[in-house]
Scaffold this active site. Sequence first.
Site, PDB file in Angstrom:
ATOM      1  CG  ASN A  67     -29.188  10.737 -10.353  1.00  0.00           C
ATOM      2  OD1 ASN A  67     -28.372  10.487  -9.469  1.00  0.00           O
ATOM      3  ND2 ASN A  67     -29.827  11.897 -10.439  1.00  0.00           N
ATOM      4  NE  ARG A  97     -52.258   9.833 -12.947  1.00  0.00           N
ATOM      5  CZ  ARG A  97     -51.192  10.565 -13.262  1.00  0.00           C
ATOM      6  NH1 ARG A  97     -50.052   9.993 -13.540  1.00  0.00           N
ATOM      7  NH2 ARG A  97     -51.261  11.869 -13.285  1.00  0.00           N
ATOM      8  CG  LEU A 148     -45.130   5.476 -11.148  1.00  0.00           C
ATOM      9  CD1 LEU A 148     -43.896   4.821 -10.536  1.00  0.00           C
ATOM     10  CD2 LEU A 148     -45.450   4.865 -12.509  1.00  0.00           C
ATOM     11  CG  HIS A 177     -36.657  14.388  -3.431  1.00  0.00           C
ATOM     12  ND1 HIS A 177     -37.483  14.878  -4.427  1.00  0.00           N
ATOM     13  CD2 HIS A 177     -36.635  15.340  -2.466  1.00  0.00           C
ATOM     14  CE1 HIS A 177     -37.945  16.062  -4.059  1.00  0.00           C
ATOM     15  NE2 HIS A 177     -37.438  16.375  -2.882  1.00  0.00           N
TER      16      HIS A 177
HETATM   17  C1  GRF Z   1     -32.296  14.634 -10.037  1.00  0.00           C
HETATM   18  O1  GRF Z   1     -31.975  15.782  -9.303  1.00  0.00           O
HETATM   19  C2  GRF Z   1     -33.134  13.699  -9.207  1.00  0.00           C
HETATM   20  O2  GRF Z   1     -32.809  13.731  -7.853  1.00  0.00           O
HETATM   21  C3  GRF Z   1     -34.531  14.234  -9.404  1.00  0.00           C
HETATM   22  O3  GRF Z   1     -34.564  14.640 -10.758  1.00  0.00           O
HETATM   23  C4  GRF Z   1     -33.247  14.949 -11.191  1.00  0.00           C
HETATM   24  C5  GRF Z   1     -32.978  14.093 -12.384  1.00  0.00           C
HETATM   25  O4  GRF Z   1     -31.726  14.388 -12.974  1.00  0.00           O
HETATM   26  N1  GRF Z   1     -35.495  13.240  -9.061  1.00  0.00           N
HETATM   27  P1  GRF Z   1     -31.083  13.373 -13.989  1.00  0.00           P
HETATM   28  O5  GRF Z   1     -32.105  13.149 -15.080  1.00  0.00           O
HETATM   29  O6  GRF Z   1     -30.742  12.124 -13.249  1.00  0.00           O
HETATM   30  O7  GRF Z   1     -29.863  14.074 -14.520  1.00  0.00           O
END
Ligand code: GRF
Length: 220
Positions: A15, A67, A95, A111
């Site tokens: 991502n 944290r 967090l 998500h």
């Molecule tokens: C993705 O499926 C995202 O939605 C979730 O963790 C995964 C991360 O994948 N929060 P990447 O590291 O972006 O490939």
Amino acid sequence: MKRRVAILISGRGSNMAALIDAAKLSDFPAEIAMVISNQPDAPGLVTASQSGVPTLTIESKRFGKDRAAFEAALQTALDQHKVELICLAGFMRLLTAEFVQRWYGRMLNIHPSLLPSFPGLEPQAQALRAGVKISGATVHFVIPETDAGPIVMQGAVPVADDDTPETLAARILAVEHRIYPDALRLVAGGGVRLEGDLCKAPANVAREDVLIAPGPVSPL
Ligand code: GRF
């Protein structure tokens, strides 16, 4: 002026890569100022460096259960780089409410489910266990509650009977790579407004596309 964005990762960073690619476009309203990982061996760090984006590792393990100290280091880095928006992208560290509240309205997460369904771990397996016919991905503003907060954008995919968590995850991931850059474009460009627990995108007219699954059903 482009908004300055930090992407926080813990792993693969696909991502993150989609966001970095989108931000190369001259009309994109945000620039990726830095990528921060809490895991020193996150593969995404290499990808980011290859794209010319500054990277930083703040190893959360070093801070143990403290944290607040981890987040103080994080905040210092964000301040130094004049970061205005945070995108969590597979960032696997919880967090504190204090940090989240400080960044309220300025921190996004993605998500792999249609929230509020299936928050938490293994959302694709949760979707398969529930037998839903459509699932997808959600970009939302971050609030202290995990995988909740005003929804900015969602993308849907059909779920097949023979899907495994892996095949469904791959189908959803392709949608994630489309909606995260689009959502960041919308937010950084000032196209959304927070109204209580809701995120509204006034200029965005809902499209009439429908997704029906399973389908189409042929006559017997
Ligand atoms: C993705 O499926 C995202 O939605 C979730 O963790 C995964 C991360 O994948 N929060 P990447 O590291 O972006 O490939």
